[in-house]
Motif scaffolding. Structure first.
Motif, PDB file in Angstrom:
ATOM      1  N   ILE A  33       0.840  -1.202   0.000  1.00  0.00           N
ATOM      2  CA  ILE A  33       0.000   0.000   0.000  1.00  0.00           C
ATOM      3  C   ILE A  33       0.878   1.256   0.000  1.00  0.00           C
ATOM      4  O   ILE A  33       0.608   2.209  -0.723  1.00  0.00           O
ATOM      5  CB  ILE A  33      -0.964  -0.013   1.207  1.00  0.00           C
ATOM      6  CG1 ILE A  33      -1.867  -1.247   1.169  1.00  0.00           C
ATOM      7  CG2 ILE A  33      -1.771   1.278   1.280  1.00  0.00           C
ATOM      8  CD1 ILE A  33      -2.583  -1.505  -0.133  1.00  0.00           C
ATOM      9  N   LEU A  58      -4.268  -1.704  -7.740  1.00  0.00           N
ATOM     10  CA  LEU A  58      -4.111  -0.885  -6.537  1.00  0.00           C
ATOM     11  C   LEU A  58      -4.328   0.548  -7.016  1.00  0.00           C
ATOM     12  O   LEU A  58      -3.659   1.006  -7.953  1.00  0.00           O
ATOM     13  CB  LEU A  58      -2.706  -1.061  -5.959  1.00  0.00           C
ATOM     14  CG  LEU A  58      -2.356  -0.284  -4.713  1.00  0.00           C
ATOM     15  CD1 LEU A  58      -3.237  -0.720  -3.538  1.00  0.00           C
ATOM     16  CD2 LEU A  58      -0.875  -0.502  -4.373  1.00  0.00           C
ATOM     17  N   ALA A  82      -8.042   0.235   1.487  1.00  0.00           N
ATOM     18  CA  ALA A  82      -6.836  -0.050   2.256  1.00  0.00           C
ATOM     19  C   ALA A  82      -6.459   1.115   3.163  1.00  0.00           C
ATOM     20  O   ALA A  82      -5.905   0.912   4.241  1.00  0.00           O
ATOM     21  CB  ALA A  82      -5.673  -0.350   1.313  1.00  0.00           C
TER      22      ALA A  82
END
Length: 175
Positions: A33, A58, A82
């Protein structure tokens, strides 16, 4: 950059729940992340290795950004926040796959849900939604997965109850 994958399921057996489990695992990987470059003005993304031949991403969301109304055609999908908080507005109706340009929606089809960090959402084929980072100050980051890989994305505009097909994007448009 690749995210960890689980033992691949056969392509036909990969469900929305499998995709959600994948996005939740990846969203809990702080190193991955943190590796996403964030832009103050536009969304950023990295393609990931999804399970069982799925397409995964992502995505970084600057404050105040969103996708606009769209669907993922015949693909099942899932996403997990996230970092930050995302809002999903969706329609609880199955739209015809083809043959229309504009539809009037019934008054009771709108759904809204907030997805804080660690919270995810799975959905089936032809799911129409928009995803927003409504924060005025904080980036959000999310993990998305689709199976089969996206054949196209249909983009819509919405004025009150009227949903209008505006554009059809193919993979070459976003890869």
């Amino acid at each position: 950059m690749s995210a960890p994958t689980h033992a691949p399921a056969p392509a036909a057996a990969l469900s929305a729940a499998d995709l959600l489990a994948f996005t939740q695992r990846v969203a809990s990987d702080p190193e991955l992340i943190a590796s996403l470059p964030l832009d103050p003005e536009g969304r950023t993304w990295i393609r990931l290795d999804g399970p069982g031949g799925s397409e995964a991403w992502l995505i970084g969301w600057p404050p105040g950004t969103g996708t606009g109304w769209h669907d993922h055609a015949e693909s099942r999908g899932a996403f997990t926040t996230a970092r930050g908080r995302l809002t999903e507005n969706s329609l609880a109706v199955r739209l015809p796959a083809e043959g229309w340009q504009s539809l009037s929606l019934a008054p009771d089809v709108d759904r809204t849900r907030g997805l804080d960090a660690g919270t995810g959402r799975a959905f089936g084929e032809h799911h129409v939604h928009e995803v927003l980072n409504e924060s005025a100050t904080e980036h959000a980051i999310s993990v998305h997965a689709y199976h089969p890989p996206l054949p196209l994305i249909r983009r819509y505009s919405r004025t009150g109850p009227v949903l209008t097909l505006e554009q059809v994007e193919r993979p070459a448009d976003w890869q």
